[in-house]
Write a protein that holds these residues in place. Structure first.
Motif, PDB file in Angstrom:
ATOM      1  N   GLU A   1       0.792  -1.313  -0.068  1.00 48.39           N
ATOM      2  CA  GLU A   1       0.292   0.009  -0.049  1.00 48.39           C
ATOM      3  C   GLU A   1       0.951   1.303  -0.153  1.00 48.39           C
ATOM      4  O   GLU A   1       2.154   1.345   0.514  1.00 48.39           O
TER       5      GLU A   1
ATOM      6  N   TYR B   1       0.538   5.618   0.414  1.00 49.83           N
ATOM      7  CA  TYR B   1      -0.365   6.862   0.944  1.00 49.83           C
ATOM      8  C   TYR B   1      -1.343   7.204  -0.094  1.00 49.83           C
ATOM      9  O   TYR B   1      -0.680   7.611  -0.893  1.00 49.83           O
TER      10      TYR B   1
ATOM     11  N   ALA C   1      -8.600   8.061  -1.414  1.00 51.58           N
ATOM     12  CA  ALA C   1      -8.814   6.658  -0.615  1.00 51.58           C
ATOM     13  C   ALA C   1      -9.919   6.330  -0.616  1.00 51.58           C
ATOM     14  O   ALA C   1     -10.349   5.253  -0.719  1.00 51.58           O
TER      15      ALA C   1
ATOM     16  N   SER D   1      -4.588   2.501  -3.585  1.00 53.86           N
ATOM     17  CA  SER D   1      -3.222   2.315  -2.637  1.00 53.86           C
ATOM     18  C   SER D   1      -2.540   1.310  -3.018  1.00 53.86           C
ATOM     19  O   SER D   1      -1.116   1.222  -3.038  1.00 53.86           O
TER      20      SER D   1
ATOM     21  N   ASP E   1      -7.129  11.609   1.504  1.00 52.78           N
ATOM     22  CA  ASP E   1      -8.224  10.905   2.090  1.00 52.78           C
ATOM     23  C   ASP E   1      -9.467  10.788   1.349  1.00 52.78           C
ATOM     24  O   ASP E   1     -10.059   9.777   0.956  1.00 52.78           O
TER      25      ASP E   1
END
Length: 317
Positions: free
Chosen positions: A197, A199, A205, A212, A202
């Motif tokens: 994964e 980063y 994601a 990711s 938000d």
């Protein structure tokens, strides 16, 4: 109480999608503000105490103007977003940044500098100069940001949260292809080990829950080791440490024997100056650099002026 307040500050910063680096800086400035006033709660203070703190930073700690302004932004964010208390802007003032001409290398000096770099850091330095990237823009590049067909790089979420397109130097395409292949192999190893994964902001994601782990989202210049993400607590492959790039450029400048001060930003300054020397108009250079105001870009025209304001010395008449 201070710790609880700092936790509230972190929460607000994350809700408003501030970067982790900004979160760390803001929390640190607010902590220093509270400690400076002997742990008084900020709700009991206001503009006079903020002014006193800024004066302390400038006069006793010799903090630079940009750092003073960041400290002010951090404290005002606390009052506005956490304490819901407005501080009249007229009661405060930002520190004036010194107007200095940027340090610029000649084209031959750039080539000499690059000769004293190797591997990943050489490729990154070539992007700083060849594409005019900022340091963090470079380390945050993802595989999918590189477009070999159009010979372009997409800079995502640059300064001011704006995307822009910059040129991809043709001379580094073979090296970039090799770098991407290395990243893909490393990513495959991470997936096999149960990780893989990276980063994602938000919003992304949530919109793309599986992104990711996809190859295209992996950092172009990944860190050598997996690390725990301080926000999510998950073990991820982050990008290379930006300070390592700075050290590599500084050491290369020392090996090259340069007398002038050289930083990673010197390569970006040189990119802009050399484009103007080549005849590109100021607006084009402004767009490539991602400057909001053309006046910021205009500083490079001063670098190009021969002597002072292009005036010949009377000693040369």
């Amino acid at each position: 109480m201070a710790k609880k307040l700092l936790d509230q500050l972190r929460e607000e910063l994350r809700l408003k999608h501030y970067s982790y680096r900004t979160e760390q800086a803001y929390v640190d400035w607010v902590r220093r503000f509270i400690l400076f006033h002997n742990k008084r709660h900020p709700a009991e203070m206001g503009a006079p105490e903020i002014r006193a703190f800024l004066a302390h930073l400038a006069q006793e700690r010799n903090v630079s103007a940009p750092a003073q302004n960041q400290a002010l932004s951090a404290v005002l964010f606390l009052y506005r977003e956490v304490l819901h208390k407005e501080i009249e802007p007229v009661l405060l003032s930002t520190a004036k940044r010194p107007q200095r001409l940027p340090s610029v290398l000649t084209r031959q000096e750039v080539l000499t500098l690059l000769e004293h770099l190797s591997g990943t850091f050489k490729l990154m330095a070539q992007l700083l100069y060849g594409s005019g990237l900022r340091r963090m823009e470079c380390v945050r590049l993802r595989i999918q940001d590189v477009d070999f067909e159009y010979k372009a790089i997409t800079v995502r979420d640059g300064k001011g949260e704006k995307d822009r397109i910059v040129p991809l130097p043709e001379t580094i395409i073979p090296a970039l292809r090799l770098q991407i292949e290395r990243v893909r192999l490393l990513h495959a190893e991470d997936l096999a080990a149960g990780y893989g994964e990276v980063y994602l902001p938000d919003a992304l994601a949530i919109k793309f829950p599986n992104a990711s782990r996809e190859p295209g989202w992996q950092y172009l210049f990944p860190a050598s080791r997996l690390a725990i993400d301080p926000r999510s607590g998950r073990k991820l492959r982050h990008h290379v440490d930006p300070s390592a790039l700075q050290r590599a450029v500084r050491q290369a400048a020392q090996k090259a024997g340069f007398q002038k001060r050289v930083t990673r930003h010197t390569l970006r300054h040189s990119f802009a100056t050399h484009l103007l020397q080549a005849g590109y108009d100021i607006r084009t250079v402004q767009e490539l650099l991602g400057h909001k105001d053309v006046r910021t870009t205009m500083i490079y025209t001063h670098v190009l002026e021969r002597g002072g304001r292009a005036v010949r010395s009377p000693l040369d008449f």
